[in-house]
Design a protein around this motif. Structure first.
Motif, mmCIF file in Angstrom:
data_model
loop_
_atom_site.group_PDB
_atom_site.id
_atom_site.type_symbol
_atom_site.label_atom_id
_atom_site.label_comp_id
_atom_site.label_asym_id
_atom_site.label_seq_id
_atom_site.Cartn_x
_atom_site.Cartn_y
_atom_site.Cartn_z
ATOM 1 N N UNK A 40 -9.815 18.821 42.697
ATOM 2 C CA UNK A 40 -8.760 18.684 41.710
ATOM 3 C C UNK A 40 -8.596 19.817 40.729
ATOM 4 N N UNK A 41 -9.122 21.004 41.045
ATOM 5 C CA UNK A 41 -8.872 22.155 40.181
ATOM 6 C C UNK A 41 -9.158 23.451 40.914
ATOM 7 N N UNK A 42 -8.684 24.555 40.329
ATOM 8 C CA UNK A 42 -8.865 25.891 40.886
ATOM 9 C C UNK A 42 -10.323 26.310 40.969
ATOM 10 N N UNK A 63 -27.145 25.195 39.460
ATOM 11 C CA UNK A 63 -26.970 24.439 38.226
ATOM 12 C C UNK A 63 -25.740 24.953 37.514
ATOM 13 N N UNK A 64 -25.057 24.056 36.815
ATOM 14 C CA UNK A 64 -23.853 24.426 36.076
ATOM 15 C C UNK A 64 -23.785 23.629 34.783
ATOM 16 N N UNK A 65 -23.017 24.159 33.843
ATOM 17 C CA UNK A 65 -22.679 23.429 32.619
ATOM 18 C C UNK A 65 -21.180 23.274 32.606
ATOM 19 N N UNK A 66 -20.699 22.080 32.272
ATOM 20 C CA UNK A 66 -19.262 21.859 32.429
ATOM 21 C C UNK A 66 -18.798 20.644 31.669
ATOM 22 N N UNK A 67 -17.542 20.732 31.177
ATOM 23 C CA UNK A 67 -16.893 19.559 30.643
ATOM 24 C C UNK A 67 -16.371 18.679 31.758
ATOM 25 N N UNK A 68 -16.498 19.133 32.989
ATOM 26 C CA UNK A 68 -16.083 18.341 34.141
ATOM 27 C C UNK A 68 -15.666 19.152 35.342
ATOM 28 N N UNK A 69 -14.596 19.942 35.231
ATOM 29 C CA UNK A 69 -14.013 20.583 36.405
ATOM 30 C C UNK A 69 -14.913 21.620 37.057
ATOM 31 N N UNK A 70 -15.577 22.461 36.268
ATOM 32 C CA UNK A 70 -16.468 23.456 36.853
ATOM 33 C C UNK A 70 -17.638 22.774 37.538
ATOM 34 N N UNK A 292 -5.180 21.676 37.078
ATOM 35 C CA UNK A 292 -6.153 20.596 37.160
ATOM 36 C C UNK A 292 -5.533 19.225 37.235
ATOM 37 N N UNK A 293 -6.177 18.336 37.999
ATOM 38 C CA UNK A 293 -5.636 16.986 38.204
ATOM 39 C C UNK A 293 -6.632 15.884 37.877
#
Length: 314
Positions: A40-42, A63-70, A292-293
């Protein structure tokens, strides 16, 4: 710093891993439906490029840090390669995104109430475990991967003049601006309540900004990335600010007119046109990136009862 050649190499690297998303035109504007991308996103573009370019990974995975999409993008790409993935998210992350992270098999850690809190925890985990850290927006491979959407747009829209791109940390803007350098202009669109690019251009360097508003879950970086600043200044990328109310109206209008369900961040670029923050010149060929969706469909509202406008799929 990244260049067109970096984006072209990324396109070759991730070919077959990501979707070539469609565009359609209406009333002289081209819409790039990148919200139809995997997860749902680029961001799937950058995640695949980062992981593939890294080569062999340790048992700790990524590992990643994200508000959601990443995080969703990294989790999806990691699952495709069968590697472990851990995602640190702030407690303010939308429940719909956290649920999707779990569904993709990610170990999810809720830390703090800001992206910066999740970021610090993710960096520490990478240092302690040896996991590959995938930055949400400020790594060359991430930015170059995101920029592949710009190469697609050049192929899909003849004579394209301008691309309107939502800006948070700036990875998408950096990639697209590098991809289309010398061939099209890029204008960053950001909420007035999160002016990372605008403030950086004013100050002559990235600076900290306050973060608030309906698009904060996806555009909520408190500082523009160094790569984005370097590419924006090199390419002359512009910046316009939009009000939170315009973002909400743009999101509702995309649903009402076209039945396109996007998140607030995904509607931000369109808000510049709808609210008049960006007025195209006569004959200017403008593309709007819907990026983003990942949203709760129950929050979609219709500002009018007007029927959907005619459009030409492509």
């Amino acid at each position: 710093m990244i260049s067109t050649s970096d984006v072209e190499r990324a396109a070759a690297r991730i070919h077959g891993r990501v979707r070539r998303t469609p565009v359609f035109s209406d009333d002289g504007v081209w819409f790039k439906l990148e919200h139809l991308q995997h997860t749902g996103s680029f961001k799937a573009r950058g995640a695949f490029n980062r992981i593939i370019a890294a080569g062999e990974l340790s048992a700790a995975g990524v590992v990643a840090a994200s508000g959601g999409n990443a995080g969703l993008a990294v989790a999806y790409a990691a699952r495709e390669f069968g590697v472990a993935v851990r995602v640190f998210v702030p407690t303010t992350a939308p429940a719909v995104k956290v649920a999707k992270l779990h569904a993709l098999g990610a170990a999810v850690e809720l830390v703090g109430d800001k992206y910066a809190d999740a970021y610090d925890a993710a960096v520490k985990h990478a240092a302690d475990s040896g996991a590959l850290f995938c930055h949400a927006y400020d790594q060359p491979e991430i930015c170059a991967g995101q920029g592949t959407v710009g190469l697609e747009l050049l192929e899909q829209v003849d004579g394209l003049d301008t691309i309107l791109v939502a800006v948070g940390g700036g990875g998408l803007l950096a990639g697209i601006a590098a991809a289309v350098e010398g061939r099209a202009r890029v204008v960053g669109v950001e909420p007035r309540t999160i002016p990372t690019l605008h403030s950086a251009l004013d100050a002559g360097e990235p600076v900290q900004v306050e973060v608030s508003g309906p698009a904060a879950d996806s555009l909520g970086a408190s500082r523009l990335g160094d790569i984005a600043f370097a590419v924006a200044t090199r390419t002359g990328a512009g910046s316009v600010l939009v009000e939170d109310a315009a973002i909400i109206e743009a999101r509702a209008t995309l649903w009402d007119r076209y039945r396109l369900a996007v998140e607030a961040g995904g509607a931000t670029a369109y808000a510049a046109l709808l609210g008049g923050a960006y007025v195209p010149a006569p004959g200017e060929r403008v593309a709007v990136l819907l990026c983003g969706a990942n949203t709760d469909p129950a929050t979609l509202t219709s500002p009018s009862s007007a029927p959907p406008a005619a459009r030409t799929p492509r």
